[in-house]
Design a protein around this motif. Structure first.
Motif: not given
Length: 259
Positions: A1, A30-31, A34, A37, A48, A62, A71-72
């Motif tokens: 990140m 990818t999921c 995210l 976080r 996700v 993000v 939300r990405l």
């Protein structure tokens, strides 16, 4: 990140190496990226939902609050494809991800010989399950059937394979990182369905990692086909250690690609 310059909004970038279908991010990786976080090893499950194929090699923003969901988004897009994914903490369904529990590592290793993707694969360079990836440059999870289907559309089919994470999947302490663990939970679930005859991509996944896998140790990764509903396929997946202890599990929804 990373942090973006200017407004300080947090970003993440999916390196091109971590692809699913060519040109887009591996769904599980990818999921999981995210989900870091919102959770960690031993933390709550996270759901996700992927809204568009995740772009590679550029910063994605993000947005949101961990307390209410994230939300990405893709700052290079101004249309509906700007929203890449949404994530929030969740509860896993009460049903087991893989009914019947684990098979032995020897049984899982034997099942790899029945992996349909060795003969034909819609995404042969997929980071998680692509046979075109060289040794050490992908997870190479080749899950073959261990419990044949018991219902229509292949319902009940259960697949398995072995996984020995190498050192570059670790966090420096010997534990496999959360995104890599989510990547391992991804494709074996999908391959419990007819991926060759009905190519599908990950649409939504709810996963929880109770105990991180360790680099250099051998694990059993399993997938189970729950149901098929139109273009949607519902699956479960799980990671077990060599003694049969459950480390991580997921339930996922896959979307068949329109031809």
């Amino acid at each position: 990140m990373n942090e973006t310059p200017g407004d300080g909004a947090p970003t993440l970038t999916i390196p091109a190496r971590f692809n699913g279908p060519d040109g887009s991010g591996n769904g599980g990786y990818t999921c999981g990226l995210l989900a870091t976080r919102l959770t960690a090893e031993g933390g709550p499950a996270v759901t996700v939902t992927l809204r568009t194929p995740p772009p590679l090699d550029r910063p994605l923003t993000v947005e949101g609050d961990p307390a209410t969901g994230l939300r990405l988004t893709d700052p290079e897009r101004a249309d509906a494809a700007r929203l890449v994914a949404e994530a929030q903490t969740a509860q896993l369904p009460d049903r087991p991800a893989v009914p019947g529990g684990p098979v032995t590592p020897a049984e899982a290793k034997d099942a790899e010989n029945r992996y349909p993707g060795l003969a034909e694969h819609p995404f042969p360079r997929c980071y998680s399950c692509g046979p075109a990836r060289p040794e050490g440059d992908g997870l190479r999870l080749f899950a073959g059937s261990v419990r044949p289907a018991t219902g229509p559309d292949g319902q009940g089919n259960t697949v398995a394979c072995t996984w020995t994470p190498n050192t570059d999947l670790g966090d420096g302490s010997g534990a496999v990182t959360l995104p890599q663990t989510w990547a391992a939970l991804d494709c074996p679930g999908g391959w419990s369905s007819d991926v060759v005859g009905r190519p599908s991509v990950l649409g939504r996944i709810t996963a929880r990692v109770d105990r991180a896998p360790r680099v250099g140790r051998t694990y059993v990764v399993m997938g189970h086909l729950e149901s098929v509903d139109g273009r949607k396929t519902h699956t479960g997946s799980a990671i077990y250690d060599s003694d049969g202890e459950l480390l991580a599990q997921a339930h996922a929804t896959w979307i068949a690609i329109r031809r």
